[in-house]
Structures are given as C-alpha cells and as structure tokens.
Design an enzyme around this catalytic site. Structure first.
Site, PDB file in Angstrom:
ATOM      1  N   TYR A  85     -11.645  -1.126   9.811  1.00  0.00           N
ATOM      2  CA  TYR A  85     -12.839  -0.609   9.139  1.00  0.00           C
ATOM      3  C   TYR A  85     -13.174  -1.353   7.860  1.00  0.00           C
ATOM      4  O   TYR A  85     -14.152  -1.032   7.194  1.00  0.00           O
ATOM      5  CB  TYR A  85     -12.709   0.885   8.856  1.00  0.00           C
ATOM      6  CG  TYR A  85     -11.408   1.319   8.226  1.00  0.00           C
ATOM      7  CD1 TYR A  85     -11.169   1.131   6.870  1.00  0.00           C
ATOM      8  CD2 TYR A  85     -10.420   1.927   8.986  1.00  0.00           C
ATOM      9  CE1 TYR A  85      -9.986   1.525   6.294  1.00  0.00           C
ATOM     10  CE2 TYR A  85      -9.231   2.337   8.419  1.00  0.00           C
ATOM     11  CZ  TYR A  85      -9.017   2.139   7.069  1.00  0.00           C
ATOM     12  OH  TYR A  85      -7.834   2.537   6.493  1.00  0.00           O
ATOM     13  N   LYS A  86     -12.387  -2.358   7.490  1.00  0.00           N
ATOM     14  CA  LYS A  86     -12.674  -3.133   6.286  1.00  0.00           C
ATOM     15  C   LYS A  86     -13.519  -4.352   6.672  1.00  0.00           C
ATOM     16  O   LYS A  86     -14.703  -4.234   6.939  1.00  0.00           O
ATOM     17  CB  LYS A  86     -11.379  -3.534   5.597  1.00  0.00           C
ATOM     18  CG  LYS A  86     -10.514  -2.334   5.164  1.00  0.00           C
ATOM     19  CD  LYS A  86      -9.260  -2.800   4.451  1.00  0.00           C
ATOM     20  CE  LYS A  86      -8.294  -1.654   4.207  1.00  0.00           C
ATOM     21  NZ  LYS A  86      -8.839  -0.623   3.302  1.00  0.00           N
ATOM     22  N   ARG A 141     -12.079  -2.845  -8.322  1.00  0.00           N
ATOM     23  CA  ARG A 141     -12.009  -3.872  -7.275  1.00  0.00           C
ATOM     24  C   ARG A 141     -13.414  -4.273  -6.852  1.00  0.00           C
ATOM     25  O   ARG A 141     -14.248  -3.415  -6.536  1.00  0.00           O
ATOM     26  CB  ARG A 141     -11.233  -3.363  -6.058  1.00  0.00           C
ATOM     27  CG  ARG A 141      -9.791  -3.055  -6.320  1.00  0.00           C
ATOM     28  CD  ARG A 141      -9.021  -2.862  -5.023  1.00  0.00           C
ATOM     29  NE  ARG A 141      -9.674  -1.944  -4.096  1.00  0.00           N
ATOM     30  CZ  ARG A 141      -9.248  -1.674  -2.869  1.00  0.00           C
ATOM     31  NH1 ARG A 141      -8.163  -2.275  -2.401  1.00  0.00           N
ATOM     32  NH2 ARG A 141      -9.875  -0.811  -2.100  1.00  0.00           N
ATOM     33  N   PHE A 149       0.846  -1.190   0.000  1.00  0.00           N
ATOM     34  CA  PHE A 149       0.000   0.000   0.000  1.00  0.00           C
ATOM     35  C   PHE A 149       0.882   1.241   0.000  1.00  0.00           C
ATOM     36  O   PHE A 149       1.831   1.335   0.786  1.00  0.00           O
ATOM     37  CB  PHE A 149      -0.914  -0.006   1.222  1.00  0.00           C
ATOM     38  CG  PHE A 149      -2.028   0.992   1.134  1.00  0.00           C
ATOM     39  CD1 PHE A 149      -3.031   0.831   0.204  1.00  0.00           C
ATOM     40  CD2 PHE A 149      -2.068   2.091   1.967  1.00  0.00           C
ATOM     41  CE1 PHE A 149      -4.069   1.750   0.097  1.00  0.00           C
ATOM     42  CE2 PHE A 149      -3.098   3.020   1.879  1.00  0.00           C
ATOM     43  CZ  PHE A 149      -4.100   2.850   0.943  1.00  0.00           C
ATOM     44  N   ASP A 168       1.611  -6.028   7.222  1.00  0.00           N
ATOM     45  CA  ASP A 168       0.405  -5.208   7.192  1.00  0.00           C
ATOM     46  C   ASP A 168      -0.744  -6.145   6.808  1.00  0.00           C
ATOM     47  O   ASP A 168      -0.761  -6.692   5.698  1.00  0.00           O
ATOM     48  CB  ASP A 168       0.561  -4.082   6.171  1.00  0.00           C
ATOM     49  CG  ASP A 168      -0.670  -3.178   6.077  1.00  0.00           C
ATOM     50  OD1 ASP A 168      -1.785  -3.647   6.372  1.00  0.00           O
ATOM     51  OD2 ASP A 168      -0.513  -2.003   5.680  1.00  0.00           O
TER      52      ASP A 168
END
Length: 419
Positions: free
Chosen positions: A229-230, A379, A125, A204
């Site tokens: 939060y995913k 995505r 990321f 990560d």
C-alpha cells in the site's frame, strides 16, 4: 557545505512525468508527500475494482474462484517478484506483513532449534519488534532478542551489527529501508555477513519495494516480507507478500496450518499435510477484492521500471536535501536522513522540536500532507511516479511559511490517534 545556487524545479528532466496522469489527483493544489505511507489511487485500480465487483462477483459468483481468484496469490506474487529481484516460484501475496513475519520467524527458528538468538536493530519498524518479542514469548526456552543500537539515531554501523551476530544466532531480521530516517542497508553485504555465522536473513522491504531496487536472489536472501500500500499503490489495507528462497521452501514449516496451505485443500482431510513449495506459506481464503485491485496498480510500477523510478527518486531526494540546506536548516530544522543516496530510500526526514504541530499546520492550513513520527520527525515521502519537482519546491516554501509565521502555535501538542 559550500553555498550553491538552487536550480528551479523546471530545470530538472522528468522521464516519468507522464505517469502522474495515471493517478487520481482531485485537488491540484494539494501537495502529497506521504506516498511512503499510502500511495495515491491509480485510475486503473478504481476501474478494475468496479469490474471485479460487478462482473466477477456480481455475475460469476462462486465460479470466480476457478476463473481468476484461486491462483491470485501466486499470480500476483510473480508480478511483485520482478520488483524484488526474485526468480519464479518464491513470492506469494497473502495476509498482512505482521502475520507473514510471524510465520517466517517461527519457521526459521524451528530450523535450528539449538540456536536461541534473534538479532535486529533499533531502527526497525516497531511492529516487527513486537512480532519478534511475541515469538520469543511463545517459544520460551532461552530465546533472546538482541537489538543493535544506532550511533547517530539515523544509521546502523555494519560493524556493530557484525558484533551481534554469532554462532548462537538463528535469525537476523531487519528493514531494508528504515521507516523513520530512510536509512538503507547494503542488502548483499549484510546478507553475506549473516550467512557467515550460519544464521538466516529476513528482510522487511515495506519501505523499499517499488521505490528502490531490491535484489533478493543476488543478495542470497533467505526470507522477506513486505506490504503493497506504499510505493506499490495497492490501497489501504492491501494484502502483503512474503518471499522464501527456493531451496528452503520444503524444509521450512510455518506455524499457521490453514486449509489453503494443505496439499489437497478441497479433499477436506481431517489431518493437515503441508503443500509442496510456496503454497504451504498460505493460510486461508485471500481478500480477493483488495488483491485484484492491487494487482492492477502493479502494472504501472512495472511499466515505469524500477531503475527509472530509483533514478528520479535519487534526483528528487537530493533536490529536497539541497532545499533543506538552503531554506530549512536556518529556521531550526535538522536533517534526519543520510545525505549519501546509496544509504537512503525514497523519503527524507526533517526534524524540529515542534515537528508535530508544524505537521498539523501543514495538513490543516497549508494543503500539504506529510506524516509525523515521534519524537520530532516530519517525513517527506517522495513517490517518483506522481511527485513532481515543482511540488518539492513548493512544499519547502509552505514549510517555511508555517515556521516563520508561527502558525503552528495555534495547534495543541496533544497527538491525534493517527499521525
């Protein structure tokens, strides 16, 4: 690949179907395929947040710190630890992913100051790369960052990673699941490879936790960071977490010396003495409202069980790839995600030269929410707790309508601020 009949969505068993009702679904016609960016709102989270505001804050006021708040970082961390394959006393909920990454990178580099190299890859990321670059800029003194390239733009060859790790490497920092392609490393294999050189391994797990099994203890991982939060459905801006292997905790010293990391924070000493164990990796007062709201959502994931979640994720992403082969490949899409389920997480990337405008059309005209990542990736995030097989089938149908009907041509190529 040989043609094969595509089964109807109704033909798939769904052992997690009951969990869909645990989430707020205000529009049953909306197909939400962006749970890999922001999870849906669990009903219990809204109830818990209302209770925290009206009772714990409204009634108890500052007494809430001794009743339920002060220990929240550790308590919620222990819940997340179960989803990370981590034993007790190794996970804290605190700060943001980037801040936690900064703390752990600086602590890791200070452990072996004679080693001057960090290794990462180009699928990581970008924010992680920025933090690594910032740490090097802050330290100076000959530090360098080696970014391992991808041979296909989708995966990383482990031999290429192995060639980059040597006796000068202090730290290897990678995403377990890549944010664009969904490529997933073998965490144990890579950690062993890194340890052979004497370097530390930092994972990560933002795009992994809550969707795929993570086994930090079994891998022998040293450090890890992740968000909530995913797939953990903690809400926008929910606090992140960090993991530090038990035997490293008192050896490492993180660089942000906040009062919650002090041995006796309420003694208010003027000189800092770090706390023992994980508490030294805190900084200051945690965001209590968002942390307690997120804690409520964790119970749903824990109840469902990561093995069942992963089993459904593999079935759904495989079904989506079959539909891609049957419907999308012939209208200009290419697959941007590994076909091998052992090498992918829980989102599938489909690529198209007009990916951005197609994504806009899906959101604004077709009531389908994916997300877009440069330069051409759409995505499609599969969140097994609430994504149905019917939604996957219908989602592909709506994508076909947009492309074949060319409705995307009405949208500008100029990007919105958030894609």
């Amino acid at each position: 690949m040989a043609d094969k009949p595509i089964p109807s969505p109704a033909s798939f068993p769904d052992e997690l179907a009951e969990f869909r009702t645990a989430f707020v679904i205000s529009d049953p016609n909306l197909i939400y395929l962006d749970g890999n960016s922001l999870g849906r709102l669990p009903k219990v989270t809204a109830e818990r947040l209302a209770q925290v505001v009206s009772q714990e804050w409204g009634k108890e006021l500052i007494r809430g710190w001794n009743l339920n708040w002060y220990d929240a970082s550790r308590r919620i961390g222990e819940k997340i630890a179960g989803l990370l394959g981590a034993g007790p006393g190794q996970v804290l909920v605190t700060d943001t992913t980037s801040i936690n990454l900064y703390k752990l990178v600086m602590a890791a580099l200070a452990r072996h100051p004679q080693r001057k190299k960090i290794v990462t890859d180009e699928l990581n990321f970008p924010s992680d790369l920025y933090i690594l670059q910032a740490c090097i800029a802050q330290l100076g003194g000959g530090y360098s960052l080696q970014v391992v390239g991808s041979r296909d733009g989708m995966t990383i060859d482990v031999d290429d990673l192995a060639s980059a790790v040597d006796e000068n490497t202090a730290l290897v920092s990678l995403s377990h699941v890549a944010f664009k392609s969904g490529f997933m490393y073998d965490g144990g294999q890579v950690t062993r490879l890194v340890h052979q050189s004497g370097a530390l391994m930092l994972w990560d797990v933002c795009h992994a936790v809550g969707a795929v099994p993570v086994e930090l203890d079994a891998w022998g991982a040293d450090l890890a960071v992740g968000c909530t939060y995913k797939y953990l459905n903690g809400g926008p801006g929910a606090p992140a977490f960090l993991f530090v292997r038990k035997d490293l905790q008192d050896e490492l010293q993180q660089p942000i010396w906040g009062w919650f990391a002090e041995r006796q924070p309420f003694a208010f000493e003027l000189s800092f003495t770090p706390a023992d164990g994980m508490r030294r990796f805190l900084v200051s007062s945690p965001p209590i409202l968002s942390a307690l709201a997120m804690e409520a959502s964790l119970d749903i994931v824990i109840q469902a069980g990561i093995e069942r979640i992963r089993r459904k994720s593999v079935a759904q992403t495989s079904y989506l790839i079959d539909l891609f082969d049957d419907r999308l490949r012939s209208i200009g899409f290419t697959l941007g995600t590994p076909r091998d389920p052992n090498q992918r997480g829980s989102h599938v990337s489909i690529r198209h030269p007009e990916g951005y405008r197609i994504s806009r059309a899906l959101i604004e005209e077709m009531n389908l929410i994916p997300d877009f990542r440069e330069p051409d990736n759409i995505r499609l995030g599969i969140a097994p707790l609430y994504t149905s097989f019917e939604e996957i089938y219908e989602g592909v149908e709506r994508i076909c309508q947009v492309v074949m009907g060319k409705s995307y041509l009405h949208f500008p190529e100029q990007r919105l601020v958030v894609t």
